[in-house]
Design a protein around this motif. Structure first.
Motif, short mmCIF file in Angstrom:
data_model
loop_
_atom_site.label_atom_id
_atom_site.label_comp_id
_atom_site.label_asym_id
_atom_site.label_seq_id
_atom_site.Cartn_x
_atom_site.Cartn_y
_atom_site.Cartn_z
N MET A 1 2.34 -7.63 11.12
CA MET A 1 1.42 -6.54 11.43
C MET A 1 0.50 -6.92 12.58
N GLN B 1 2.31 -7.08 16.18
CA GLN B 1 2.66 -5.76 16.70
C GLN B 1 1.40 -5.04 17.17
N ALA C 1 -0.71 8.11 11.50
CA ALA C 1 0.35 7.09 11.65
C ALA C 1 1.76 7.67 11.60
N LEU D 1 3.34 6.10 14.69
CA LEU D 1 4.29 5.01 14.48
C LEU D 1 5.72 5.50 14.33
N SER E 1 0.81 -1.22 0.00
CA SER E 1 0.00 0.00 0.00
C SER E 1 0.84 1.27 0.00
N PRO F 1 -7.89 0.88 13.55
CA PRO F 1 -7.05 2.03 13.23
C PRO F 1 -5.56 1.68 13.15
N TRP F 2 -5.12 0.70 13.96
CA TRP F 2 -3.71 0.30 13.88
C TRP F 2 -3.41 -0.39 12.56
N LEU G 1 8.76 1.00 15.89
CA LEU G 1 7.49 1.62 15.47
C LEU G 1 6.57 1.90 16.65
N HIS G 2 6.63 1.04 17.67
CA HIS G 2 5.63 1.15 18.74
C HIS G 2 6.20 1.58 20.08
N ARG H 1 -4.84 0.30 9.76
CA ARG H 1 -4.72 1.40 8.79
C ARG H 1 -3.38 2.10 8.94
N ARG H 2 -2.97 2.34 10.17
CA ARG H 2 -1.68 3.01 10.38
C ARG H 2 -0.52 2.21 9.79
N HIS H 3 -0.59 0.90 9.94
CA HIS H 3 0.48 0.06 9.40
C HIS H 3 0.47 0.02 7.87
N GLY H 4 -0.60 0.47 7.26
CA GLY H 4 -0.72 0.37 5.80
C GLY H 4 -1.26 -0.98 5.37
N GLY H 5 -1.99 -1.64 6.28
CA GLY H 5 -2.50 -2.98 5.97
C GLY H 5 -3.98 -3.03 5.65
N LEU I 1 -5.80 -2.71 3.07
CA LEU I 1 -5.66 -2.63 1.60
C LEU I 1 -7.02 -2.48 0.92
N HIS J 1 6.90 -2.67 8.94
CA HIS J 1 5.47 -2.36 8.76
C HIS J 1 4.63 -3.63 8.58
N PRO K 1 -2.82 -8.39 6.03
CA PRO K 1 -1.86 -8.95 5.07
C PRO K 1 -0.82 -9.86 5.71
N TYR L 1 -11.40 -2.06 1.17
CA TYR L 1 -10.87 -1.54 2.44
C TYR L 1 -11.43 -2.29 3.66
N ARG M 1 0.61 -3.80 20.91
CA ARG M 1 0.42 -2.37 21.14
C ARG M 1 -0.91 -2.09 21.83
N THR N 1 0.06 3.85 1.86
CA THR N 1 0.15 4.29 3.25
C THR N 1 1.51 3.89 3.82
N GLU O 1 -4.87 8.25 7.44
CA GLU O 1 -3.92 7.26 7.97
C GLU O 1 -3.89 7.25 9.50
#
Lengths: 292, 292
Positions: free
Chosen positions: B73, B76, A106, A110, A70, B229-230, B110-111, B232-236, B238, A234, B69, B43, B80, A72, A103
């Protein structure tokens, strides 16, 4: 934007290849695209993914590229790398940037990166806005076209002037090129020429190109090597992404074929000379609601 | 482990469905699995993905689940959330945990989560090891089976005793169940029974089940809502993951069919009574090199 979902649901015509997504068609397309003997990518390795990365890097005029699930992920990684490079956890982007709106904060949560918002939410930022930024800054993000305000774009000379200002201050320039494919005809330049001012570029394969999912981050070799551990952190270094890569490959080839057939010189409204918007006003609504 | 790649390359027999991954077969399988009228997930929404999440949640005996994904992810995010819950950025896991060896220190980078390593790298941790931990701690991660030491598992009563110790201290219990499918016959318990002691569970669909990629994080409803939301923050989060979901659905169904056919009661060596290892010693090498 606040009312984006509703008008999208009401749309019956989509001008950039989006709209209802057909999984049977997409899977069959990926299957048809698979060459005899092509094997699955494994954790980012293998010709299937690496050759595509090289193809996209060349297209964007960059040394190297890395396929990711992605954008993001791609953009947070780009900004974090430039922050590490500058030993400064501060960046700037437009008030309607994807990082600001979509996002969940993030880049701050992050990555601990502090973001200054550029300009206001109703117009493109300009050189005057850049000159009000608090320095030092590690990087500035440009988005072409600026999605949330109807796909507006600066002229190329405005863009060059802005990036030149940043470079003179030692600030890295990152391009959110999620919809780069839709804007290059507008600039009457190649993808590589549009990307040339930027240190790093992100492009997407499902917006406009019809891919299932996936993104590429491109830049010089050192930048991409630095991106690899961040991709793993990530959780984006997936065991296999070939459905995404194959569909991206088809989408990109069709797009390039269109360009080769004179798309950019045709009467298509996107092929107009560079101006304040990537598309004529009557088309903005449709593009905006087609998941732009 | 250091020499994992080389023996894998030399293997010609794979006992858990891994080994060379055939993209044509996997794409055709996903295509065949698609039901008439099924539409793409967008999404994280849509019946295709949400029904599968509900199915996996039920299988694991949890209220809710979220498809992601990757396990990198998922885990973590789980840790978190428990850290936020406890207002304490400290967790513990085995010295050979995936988070310690294969994620580039992401849970810290990251965390901001500080990890204590449990036991040593050559054996399972035990109650005595837990009792040496510095408290407070937000969460402890158990991995069943413990991949890097040949797939060892504690007895179920040892496991229950350990989790009970943690609960009494207010510490959350997270299960790395990447290979849960391979260990439940060993415990002679259902998946839900094995997951019951844990507050959160991660399972994978490509290890053993033959999926293209993808993971599920499961827990109670509030936990999964906190995970969104986490993700989404990770970019997962999709735009679409249906190739992963469809292949996971096939893999899970085949696995459950096997169990229903008496796999767990057969002469298959995995169906032995619970002991120190999930598989007999002669099989460990093969499993270890089959991307266990």
């Amino acid at each position: 934007m606040a009312n984006e979902t509703s008008p999208f649901a009401e749309c019956t015509r989509f001008l950039n290849g989006h709209g209802p997504r057909d999984p049977a068609l997409a899977l069959q397309t990926a299957l048809d695209e698979l060459k005899p003997g092509e094997t699955a990518d494994i954790y980012g390795t293998g010709a299937l993914i690496n050759d595509f990365e090289a193809e996209v890097a060349a297209l964007l005029g960059k040394e190297a590229a890395l396929f990711m699930p992605s954008g993001t992920m791609a953009q947070q990684i780009a900004l974090r790398i430039w922050c590490e490079h500058a030993s400064c956890l501060r960046v700037a982007f437009h008030a309607t940037s994807h990082l600001q709106l979509h996002e969940e904060g993030a880049v701050g949560t992050l990555h601990g990166v502090d973001a200054q918002l550029l300009g206001d939410a109703t117009r493109l930022f300009n050189l005057g806005d850049l000159q009000t930024l608090s320095l030092p800054l590690a990087a500035i993000l440009w988005e072409l076209p600026q999605r949330e305000i109807g796909g507006q774009v600066p002229t190329f000379s405005e863009l060059e002037e802005q990036v030149q200002w940043a470079r003179a201050k030692g600030i890295r320039a990152h391009l959110d090129g999620a919809r780069l494919w839709e804007v290059t005809p507008n600039f009457e330049r190649s993808h590589a020429q549009v990307c040339a001012p930027f240190d790093s570029v992100y492009v997407s394969f499902y917006k406009g190109l019809g891919g299932i999912a996936g993104a590429v981050l491109a830049g010089d070799t050192d930048f991409i090597e630095a991106a690899r551990p961040w991709l793993r952190r990530h959780g984006g270094n997936l065991i296999s992404m070939y459905p995404f890569v194959l569909s991206a490959r088809v989408g990109l080839r069709k797009h390039l074929d269109r360009l080769a057939l004179g798309f950019a010189k045709s009467n298509c409204p996107w092929a107009r000379p560079a101006s304040r918007s990537a598309m004529p006003k009557p088309l903005r609504f449709f593009l905006s609601c087609s998941r732009m």
